[in-house]
Scaffold this active site. Structure first.
Site, PDB file in Angstrom:
ATOM      1  N   HIS A 111       0.829  -1.208   0.000  1.00  0.00           N
ATOM      2  CA  HIS A 111       0.000   0.000   0.000  1.00  0.00           C
ATOM      3  C   HIS A 111       0.862   1.255   0.000  1.00  0.00           C
ATOM      4  O   HIS A 111       2.056   1.199   0.242  1.00  0.00           O
ATOM      5  CB  HIS A 111      -1.003   0.025   1.156  1.00  0.00           C
ATOM      6  CG  HIS A 111      -0.386   0.071   2.520  1.00  0.00           C
ATOM      7  ND1 HIS A 111       0.168  -1.024   3.141  1.00  0.00           N
ATOM      8  CD2 HIS A 111      -0.256   1.092   3.398  1.00  0.00           C
ATOM      9  CE1 HIS A 111       0.608  -0.677   4.337  1.00  0.00           C
ATOM     10  NE2 HIS A 111       0.357   0.604   4.519  1.00  0.00           N
ATOM     11  N   HIS A 158       1.007   5.351   1.414  1.00  0.00           N
ATOM     12  CA  HIS A 158       0.524   6.434   2.276  1.00  0.00           C
ATOM     13  C   HIS A 158       1.033   7.739   1.690  1.00  0.00           C
ATOM     14  O   HIS A 158       2.241   7.902   1.508  1.00  0.00           O
ATOM     15  CB  HIS A 158       1.095   6.334   3.695  1.00  0.00           C
ATOM     16  CG  HIS A 158       0.453   5.312   4.550  1.00  0.00           C
ATOM     17  ND1 HIS A 158      -0.690   5.559   5.268  1.00  0.00           N
ATOM     18  CD2 HIS A 158       0.791   4.038   4.826  1.00  0.00           C
ATOM     19  CE1 HIS A 158      -1.013   4.485   5.954  1.00  0.00           C
ATOM     20  NE2 HIS A 158      -0.132   3.537   5.686  1.00  0.00           N
ATOM     21  N   TYR A 188       2.098   8.854  12.493  1.00  0.00           N
ATOM     22  CA  TYR A 188       1.546   7.557  12.113  1.00  0.00           C
ATOM     23  C   TYR A 188       2.223   7.019  10.852  1.00  0.00           C
ATOM     24  O   TYR A 188       2.608   5.859  10.785  1.00  0.00           O
ATOM     25  CB  TYR A 188       0.033   7.689  11.891  1.00  0.00           C
ATOM     26  CG  TYR A 188      -0.577   6.456  11.270  1.00  0.00           C
ATOM     27  CD1 TYR A 188      -0.767   5.298  12.024  1.00  0.00           C
ATOM     28  CD2 TYR A 188      -0.954   6.444   9.944  1.00  0.00           C
ATOM     29  CE1 TYR A 188      -1.328   4.170  11.447  1.00  0.00           C
ATOM     30  CE2 TYR A 188      -1.519   5.330   9.363  1.00  0.00           C
ATOM     31  CZ  TYR A 188      -1.697   4.194  10.131  1.00  0.00           C
ATOM     32  OH  TYR A 188      -2.236   3.074   9.550  1.00  0.00           O
ATOM     33  N   GLN A 240       4.632   3.717  10.289  1.00  0.00           N
ATOM     34  CA  GLN A 240       4.421   2.719   9.247  1.00  0.00           C
ATOM     35  C   GLN A 240       5.730   2.422   8.522  1.00  0.00           C
ATOM     36  O   GLN A 240       6.026   1.289   8.192  1.00  0.00           O
ATOM     37  CB  GLN A 240       3.388   3.203   8.232  1.00  0.00           C
ATOM     38  CG  GLN A 240       1.987   3.185   8.727  1.00  0.00           C
ATOM     39  CD  GLN A 240       1.445   1.789   8.810  1.00  0.00           C
ATOM     40  OE1 GLN A 240       1.485   1.041   7.849  1.00  0.00           O
ATOM     41  NE2 GLN A 240       0.970   1.409   9.978  1.00  0.00           N
TER      42      GLN A 240
END
Length: 130
Positions: free
Chosen positions: A60, A62, A123, A127
């Site tokens: 994924h 971000h 955050y 990650q």
């Protein structure tokens, strides 16, 4: 994260965007992920956006970025996912046989003002370390 201006608006709009490859396959590891980090800023700049934080994980992405209020988030995601898919599938042909399309149709979008922007940055950094 300074306040920005267009001809008719003063704004500070920050988006936390998350999107995944089709079937959440881990195809963003290695060279594909590195290339995505190289090409995303170009497409974001074309939309008059600014990257505040970017992390590409194997399954994924971000992106914490600011875009002008003249663009709908659907337009932003359409441009980013479409352009990066086209370029990555052209440069890495094995992606064509592995996935019917590079990105899933879904995405997550969250908005942040100055107060919660730091929380989102922490955050995303966490990650990166995980």
């Amino acid at each position: 994260m300074a306040i920005k201006r267009t001809r008719h608006a003063t704004y500070n709009i920050n988006y936390h965007l998350v999107w995944c490859p089709k079937y959440r396959r881990s195809v963003l590891a290695g060279d594909v992920g590195k290339r995505l980090v190289e090409i995303l800023p170009q497409y974001i700049a074309e939309l008059d956006g600014e990257i505040l934080e970017l992390v590409v994980m194997p399954d994924h992405v971000h992106l914490f970025a600011s875009f002008p209020p003249t663009l709908a988030i659907a337009q932003i995601m359409h441009k980013l996912k479409g352009a990066t898919s086209h370029q990555l599938r052209e440069e890495f042909p094995y992606l064509n046989s592995r996935l019917p399309s590079l990105w899933s149709r879904s995405y997550y979008i969250g908005t942040a003002g100055q107060v919660s922007a730091e929380t989102i940055k922490r955050y995303i950094e966490a990650q990166r370390r995980s």
